[in-house]
Enzyme design. Sequence first.
Site, PDB file in Angstrom:
ATOM      1  N   TYR A 132       0.719  -0.908  -0.411  1.00 13.95           N
ATOM      2  CA  TYR A 132       0.168   0.202  -0.366  1.00 13.95           C
ATOM      3  C   TYR A 132       0.758   1.484  -0.120  1.00 13.95           C
ATOM      4  O   TYR A 132       2.190   0.951   1.020  1.00 13.95           O
ATOM      5  CB  TYR A 132      -0.380  -0.092   1.144  1.00 13.95           C
ATOM      6  CG  TYR A 132      -2.147  -0.568   1.247  1.00 13.95           C
ATOM      7  CD1 TYR A 132      -2.376  -1.763   0.786  1.00 13.95           C
ATOM      8  CD2 TYR A 132      -1.934  -1.302   3.026  1.00 13.95           C
ATOM      9  CE1 TYR A 132      -2.833  -2.987   0.585  1.00 13.95           C
ATOM     10  CE2 TYR A 132      -2.883  -2.699   2.926  1.00 13.95           C
ATOM     11  CZ  TYR A 132      -3.676  -3.256   1.791  1.00 13.95           C
ATOM     12  OH  TYR A 132      -4.551  -4.808   2.376  1.00 13.95           O
ATOM     13  N   CYS A 136       1.471   2.324   3.857  1.00 16.82           N
ATOM     14  CA  CYS A 136       1.553   1.737   4.838  1.00 16.82           C
ATOM     15  C   CYS A 136       2.901   2.429   4.778  1.00 16.82           C
ATOM     16  O   CYS A 136       4.491   2.012   4.496  1.00 16.82           O
ATOM     17  CB  CYS A 136       1.638   0.273   3.699  1.00 16.82           C
ATOM     18  SG  CYS A 136       1.921  -1.012   5.076  1.00 16.82           S
ATOM     19  N   PHE A 166       5.153   0.602   7.440  1.00 19.65           N
ATOM     20  CA  PHE A 166       5.801  -1.141   7.021  1.00 19.65           C
ATOM     21  C   PHE A 166       6.731  -1.050   5.743  1.00 19.65           C
ATOM     22  O   PHE A 166       7.214  -0.835   5.523  1.00 19.65           O
ATOM     23  CB  PHE A 166       4.992  -1.698   7.692  1.00 19.65           C
ATOM     24  CG  PHE A 166       4.381  -2.145   8.618  1.00 19.65           C
ATOM     25  CD1 PHE A 166       5.548  -1.882   9.963  1.00 19.65           C
ATOM     26  CD2 PHE A 166       4.260  -1.687   8.984  1.00 19.65           C
ATOM     27  CE1 PHE A 166       5.529  -1.834  11.563  1.00 19.65           C
ATOM     28  CE2 PHE A 166       2.914  -1.602  10.518  1.00 19.65           C
ATOM     29  CZ  PHE A 166       4.179  -1.946  11.221  1.00 19.65           C
ATOM     30  N   CYS A 167       5.520  -0.742   4.812  1.00 22.86           N
ATOM     31  CA  CYS A 167       6.011  -0.314   3.084  1.00 22.86           C
ATOM     32  C   CYS A 167       6.566   0.093   2.811  1.00 22.86           C
ATOM     33  O   CYS A 167       8.375  -0.042   2.331  1.00 22.86           O
ATOM     34  CB  CYS A 167       4.868  -0.338   2.400  1.00 22.86           C
ATOM     35  SG  CYS A 167       3.425  -1.970   2.495  1.00 22.86           S
TER      36      CYS A 167
END
Length: 339
Positions: A112, A115, A117-118
């Site tokens: 995403y 996001c 974490f991304c």
Amino acid sequence: MLRCQRAALLRKLVYDVQGWRSPAFIQSRISQTFLASTDYVPVRAFTSWHFQTHWKESKKADTASYSGRTLVPLMAVGAASISFATSVVSIVSAKERPPIERIPKEVVLYQYESCPFCNKVKAFLDYHDIPYHVVEVNPIGKSELKWSEYKKVPVLVVDGEQLNDSTAIITTLDERINTDKAGLSGAATVKDEEDLWRRWVDEHLVHMLSPNIYRSPKEALEAFQYLTINGKFTAFERTTGKYFGATAMYMIGKRLKKRHNITDERQSLYEAVDTWVKALDNRPFLGGSKPNLADLAVFGVLKPIRQLQTGKDMIANTEIGDWYSRMEQAVGGSSRIRE
């Protein structure tokens, strides 16, 4: 106005000091010197710690303009000419590119866009200048991940091998491309500090984000508008999601605030990032002269909120701005392969 001033200043350095003919000539010269680099450093790079003897950064301007910086020349042009030439080289070569034989042949990131974490994974890939493809996942149907039993993002496929979980992904890649780390003097102590702060990002810092970006209905709407514009949604999902999603996330943000024992959302975020700045202990990065995995993790999770009201307030009310600017320059432009 600020952009015009910066452009004029750059032209003055180019024409009067260095004797180069145009900014395009500089870009051409840089490209010829660093063939592996395709990134051109923007004028705002001059606000970094490398240039503190020549420029001052006005934090007040950050809340008044998109660019967020007012530049004040402090040194004579003659002195600036020398540092300009050497500092451009320093910034352009800031990325830590692994030996070519260690660079994966094909990397695909399922993500995403917003996001945190991304964005941790992207910060690592960008810093090491590892080319990667992106597949934007629709968060409602997740049809892009129908081939995988693991349905969370990020998912990274490296030369056909699936890697899950941002921290595990980064650890695995780092072990593969930085094989000489273990042999460095004091490596165990350095790794202990690095691991401590990587855990802090996952277990504490990231939990400060949602309660802040969904703190009020107005901020929730701003955040969800960003999500729907940058994420993969159908036209119907984008239209309805902006309002229904913002309302839902505002309520979820309140629950998360209670779950993580947060009294004041902004103050908790400010305290968290100032704790990070204190940990730097006057070093440019936690890794010393260059970012380590903890630096990349903090930068990655903060990047999605930087242009939201939460991020603007964070920069204006904490001491993290200088470090964040250094990280922007070190990580540089994206190494994403545009389809």
